[in-house]
Each structure stands twice: as structure tokens, then as C-alpha cells.
Design a protein around this motif. Structure first.
Motif, PDB file in Angstrom:
ATOM      1  N   UNK A 195      -5.315  11.258  -5.042  1.00 60.72           N
ATOM      2  CA  UNK A 195      -4.918  11.242  -3.635  1.00 60.72           C
ATOM      3  C   UNK A 195      -3.884  10.142  -3.441  1.00 60.72           C
ATOM      4  N   UNK A 196      -2.736  10.502  -2.899  1.00 61.00           N
ATOM      5  CA  UNK A 196      -1.675   9.526  -2.626  1.00 61.00           C
ATOM      6  C   UNK A 196      -1.583   9.326  -1.119  1.00 61.00           C
ATOM      7  N   UNK A 197      -1.698   8.061  -0.692  1.00 61.79           N
ATOM      8  CA  UNK A 197      -1.627   7.754   0.738  1.00 61.79           C
ATOM      9  C   UNK A 197      -0.182   7.837   1.219  1.00 61.79           C
ATOM     10  N   UNK A 198      -0.003   7.772   2.531  1.00 67.20           N
ATOM     11  CA  UNK A 198       1.338   7.821   3.117  1.00 67.20           C
ATOM     12  C   UNK A 198       2.208   6.663   2.644  1.00 67.20           C
ATOM     13  N   UNK A 199       1.568   5.526   2.333  1.00 68.05           N
ATOM     14  CA  UNK A 199       2.343   4.360   1.868  1.00 68.05           C
ATOM     15  C   UNK A 199       2.474   4.335   0.344  1.00 68.05           C
ATOM     16  N   UNK A 200       2.012   5.393  -0.325  1.00 73.04           N
ATOM     17  CA  UNK A 200       2.228   5.516  -1.764  1.00 73.04           C
ATOM     18  C   UNK A 200       1.144   4.975  -2.676  1.00 73.04           C
ATOM     19  N   UNK A 201       0.003   4.548  -2.117  1.00 71.29           N
ATOM     20  CA  UNK A 201      -1.107   4.100  -2.978  1.00 71.29           C
ATOM     21  C   UNK A 201      -1.762   5.334  -3.611  1.00 71.29           C
ATOM     22  N   UNK A 202      -2.077   5.234  -4.900  1.00 75.66           N
ATOM     23  CA  UNK A 202      -2.624   6.373  -5.627  1.00 75.66           C
ATOM     24  C   UNK A 202      -4.089   6.118  -5.975  1.00 75.66           C
ATOM     25  N   UNK A 203      -4.978   6.900  -5.362  1.00 77.60           N
ATOM     26  CA  UNK A 203      -6.410   6.846  -5.644  1.00 77.60           C
ATOM     27  C   UNK A 203      -6.749   7.937  -6.648  1.00 77.60           C
ATOM     28  N   UNK A 204      -7.601   7.607  -7.595  1.00 79.02           N
ATOM     29  CA  UNK A 204      -8.120   8.580  -8.554  1.00 79.02           C
ATOM     30  C   UNK A 204      -9.560   8.864  -8.163  1.00 79.02           C
ATOM     31  N   UNK A 205      -9.929  10.151  -8.115  1.00 78.06           N
ATOM     32  CA  UNK A 205     -11.276  10.524  -7.704  1.00 78.06           C
ATOM     33  C   UNK A 205     -12.017  11.239  -8.813  1.00 78.06           C
ATOM     34  N   UNK A 206     -13.312  10.941  -8.903  1.00 81.17           N
ATOM     35  CA  UNK A 206     -14.256  11.712  -9.703  1.00 81.17           C
ATOM     36  C   UNK A 206     -15.202  12.309  -8.671  1.00 81.17           C
TER      37      UNK A 206
END
Length: 116
Positions: free
Chosen positions: A86-97
């Protein structure tokens, strides 16, 4: 009334005309064999994803916290395996399990989150 053989054991099927197996045991055995992960890669990947999820749940009991890469690795976390990004509007990239996520921070820290 047709008496076709059970696809699991070959015995004659008795009962309703649309019945496919001679017993619950044969039906379950057939489907368990048929649906079994036939490839080690799939089984091993699914096992590691479950392990990654358990590790994130354990390290993140209150649904939002920080931890270190060292702690995650020590528990056997595999950073190569995750289910979504998941990439936020400000460009932070979260990885999900599944519903448990992590965000790489500076100095090998990670923010852990739970998607609700």
C-alpha cells in the motif's frame, strides 16, 4: 437408478441419483487429496506467510507500534514474502501480510500497523 462407482474407493453408490460418493469419509478423503497443495513451493510459501503474520501479530498487540529489523529477523520473519503493498498519497510504502502491515523507517526500525 444408476449404480455408478464412488470416485474414491470404487464401491457402488447407494442413495440419491445425484449422490457422488458412497460415504462422507470418501467425499472428505477425495477432496483432501484433490485440494492438497501439490507443490512444496506453494505449501512452504503459505507456511511462511502464516509465520510472518503470527510474528507481526505478536510484535504488534495494540495494532500500532514500532520494532526493529533485528527483532523481526530473530523470530524468523521473511521480508521477501508479503501479500500486498500500500502506497500512501505522500509516497510511504507499507508492506502487508494480510491485515498486518509494516513500514520501513530509518535505522532499521519498522512501524507496525493493523489494517481494520
Amino acid at each position: 437408478m444408476s449404480s455408478k462407482p464412488c470416485p474414491e474407493c470404487g464401491e457402488k453408490i447407494v442413495g440419491r441419483i445425484d449422490k457422488k460418493f458412497c460415504s462422507d469419509h470418501c467425499r472428505n478423503a477425495f477432496h483432501n487429496k484433490h485440494n492438497k497443495d501439490s507443490k512444496n513451493l506453494i505449501r512452504n510459501t503459505n507456511n511462511q506467510l502464516r509465520k510472518n503474520h503470527r510474528i507481526l501479530e505478536h510484535l504488534n498487540p495494540h495494532n500500532k507500534t514500532k520494532t526493529t529489523k533485528t527483532k523481526m529477523l530473530a523470530k524468523g520473519f521473511d521480508f521477501e514474502l508479503f501479500t500486498s503493498i500500500y502506497t500512501t498519497k505522500v509516497g510511504k510504502v507499507y508492506f502487508f501480510v494480510y491485515d498486518q502491515g509494516y513500514l520501513p523507517l530509518d535505522n532499521d526500525f519498522y512501524a507496525l500497523v493493523k489494517r481494520s
